[in-house]
Design a protein around this motif. Structure first.
Motif, PDB file in Angstrom:
ATOM      1  N   SER A  54       7.389  -1.528  -1.415  1.00 31.99           N
ATOM      2  CA  SER A  54       6.994  -2.839  -0.918  1.00 31.99           C
ATOM      3  C   SER A  54       5.831  -2.742   0.064  1.00 31.99           C
ATOM      4  O   SER A  54       5.294  -3.744   0.476  1.00 31.99           O
ATOM      5  CB  SER A  54       8.182  -3.554  -0.283  1.00 31.99           C
ATOM      6  OG  SER A  54       8.559  -2.882   0.891  1.00 31.99           O
ATOM      7  N   THR A  55       5.476  -1.529   0.457  1.00 31.05           N
ATOM      8  CA  THR A  55       4.285  -1.343   1.282  1.00 31.05           C
ATOM      9  C   THR A  55       3.370  -0.323   0.602  1.00 31.05           C
ATOM     10  O   THR A  55       3.836   0.517  -0.160  1.00 31.05           O
ATOM     11  CB  THR A  55       4.635  -0.834   2.693  1.00 31.05           C
ATOM     12  OG1 THR A  55       5.333   0.406   2.571  1.00 31.05           O
ATOM     13  CG2 THR A  55       5.505  -1.825   3.444  1.00 31.05           C
ATOM     14  N   THR A  56       2.091  -0.452   0.875  1.00 40.13           N
ATOM     15  CA  THR A  56       1.117   0.497   0.328  1.00 40.13           C
ATOM     16  C   THR A  56       0.220   0.953   1.458  1.00 40.13           C
ATOM     17  O   THR A  56      -0.383   0.119   2.145  1.00 40.13           O
ATOM     18  CB  THR A  56       0.269  -0.166  -0.772  1.00 40.13           C
ATOM     19  OG1 THR A  56       1.129  -0.540  -1.851  1.00 40.13           O
ATOM     20  CG2 THR A  56      -0.804   0.779  -1.296  1.00 40.13           C
ATOM     21  N   GLU A  57       0.138   2.257   1.671  1.00 43.02           N
ATOM     22  CA  GLU A  57      -0.740   2.790   2.714  1.00 43.02           C
ATOM     23  C   GLU A  57      -2.066   3.187   2.073  1.00 43.02           C
ATOM     24  O   GLU A  57      -2.088   3.767   0.981  1.00 43.02           O
ATOM     25  CB  GLU A  57      -0.087   3.989   3.396  1.00 43.02           C
ATOM     26  CG  GLU A  57      -0.882   4.451   4.602  1.00 43.02           C
ATOM     27  CD  GLU A  57      -0.044   5.227   5.605  1.00 43.02           C
ATOM     28  OE1 GLU A  57       1.017   5.734   5.201  1.00 43.02           O
ATOM     29  OE2 GLU A  57      -0.453   5.317   6.774  1.00 43.02           O
ATOM     30  N   VAL A  58      -3.143   2.828   2.725  1.00 42.28           N
ATOM     31  CA  VAL A  58      -4.468   3.111   2.169  1.00 42.28           C
ATOM     32  C   VAL A  58      -5.291   3.892   3.182  1.00 42.28           C
ATOM     33  O   VAL A  58      -5.442   3.463   4.334  1.00 42.28           O
ATOM     34  CB  VAL A  58      -5.215   1.798   1.823  1.00 42.28           C
ATOM     35  CG1 VAL A  58      -6.541   2.110   1.122  1.00 42.28           C
ATOM     36  CG2 VAL A  58      -4.358   0.889   0.967  1.00 42.28           C
ATOM     37  N   ASP A  59      -5.820   5.033   2.728  1.00 40.46           N
ATOM     38  CA  ASP A  59      -6.748   5.813   3.542  1.00 40.46           C
ATOM     39  C   ASP A  59      -8.143   5.260   3.301  1.00 40.46           C
ATOM     40  O   ASP A  59      -8.676   5.336   2.184  1.00 40.46           O
ATOM     41  CB  ASP A  59      -6.664   7.289   3.123  1.00 40.46           C
ATOM     42  CG  ASP A  59      -7.675   8.154   3.856  1.00 40.46           C
ATOM     43  OD1 ASP A  59      -8.268   7.669   4.853  1.00 40.46           O
ATOM     44  OD2 ASP A  59      -7.874   9.308   3.430  1.00 40.46           O
TER      45      ASP A  59
END
Ligand code: FES
Length: 183
Positions: A54-59
Motif C-alpha cells: 500500500s506504500t511505494t518508496e521511490v529513490d
C-alpha cells in the motif's frame, strides 16, 4: 390431584433440565460462533505483505532535472517529474481563475522541483503521454492524453480537453532529501 402434582413436579424438573440444556447449548453455540468467526474476522485484517504494497518508496536521486520516472503504487502508475526552473515558473505564472480546476501550483507539491501525480487521466482513465522524451506533452508542456486530447500543464492541471479535473496528487512524504514514500 396428587398425580397432577407429581406430573407438575415432574414437568418442572423436565423444564428445569430442558432450560439447563438449552442454556448450555446456547452458550456452546455462542462460543462456537465466536470461535468459528475468529479466523474469518482475522482473515479480514490485511496481511503484512498487502500493507507493504500500500506504500511505494521511490529513490529520486537518479532522476535528473528535466527527467521523469514512472512507479507503481497500489497497481496504479504514478508520475514523478523533476521539474526544470522553466516548468516551475510556467506553472506558477498562471492566473488560476482561468483554470477549470483552479489549484495553485504551490498547493500541488511539497518541494517545487518534484511533482508527483497519479498517472491516470481523470476523464476516462487512460495513461497520458509525456513521461518519456519524444512523447507529446501538449501545448502547456506537461502531459497529453491521446484518448480524447486532454492536455495538462507542468503542474498536472487540466488546460484543454475533456478531463474534468487535474491529474491527482497522491498522498506522499519525503523520508529523506532524495526519497519519497507514496501512500
Ligand atoms: S481518457 Fe484522457 S482525455 Fe479521455
Amino acid at each position: 390431584m396428587t398425580v397432577k402434582a407429581q406430573d407438575a413436579g415432574s414437568g418442572g424438573d423436565d423444564e428445569t433440565r430442558r432450560d439447563f440444556l438449552l442454556l448450555t447449548t446456547s452458550i456452546v453455540g455462542t462460543a462456537g460462533v465466536a470461535l468459528s468467526a475468529w479466523p474469518f474476522i482475522d482473515s479480514m485484517n490485511p496481511a503484512a505483505d498487502v500493507l507493504a504494497l500500500s506504500t511505494t518508496e521511490v529513490d529520486l536521486s537518479p532522476v535528473e532535472v528535466g527527467q521523469s520516472t514512472t512507479v507503481v503504487w497500489r497497481g496504479t502508475p504514478v508520475f514523478v517529474r523533476h521539474r526544470t526552473e522553466q516548468e516551475i515558473t510556467a506553472a506558477r505564472a498562471v492566473d488560476i481563475s482561468t483554470l477549470r480546476d483552479p489549484v495553485p501550483d504551490e498547493d500541488r507539491e511539497i518541494k517545487p522541483e518534484w511533482l508527483v501525480l497519479v498517472g491516470i487521466c481523470p476523464h476516462l482513465g487512460c495513461i497520458p503521454l509525456g513521461q518519456k522524451s519524444g512523447q507529446p506533452r501538449g501545448q502547456w508542456g506537461g502531459w497529453f492524453c491521446p484518448c480524447h486530447g486532454s492536455q495538462f500543464d507542468t503542474s498536472g492541471r487540466i488546460r484543454k480537453g475533456p478531463s474534468p479535473t487535474n491529474l491527482v496528487v497522491p498522498p506522499y512524504k519525503f523520508t529523506d532529501e532524495t526519497s519519497i514514500l507514496i501512500g
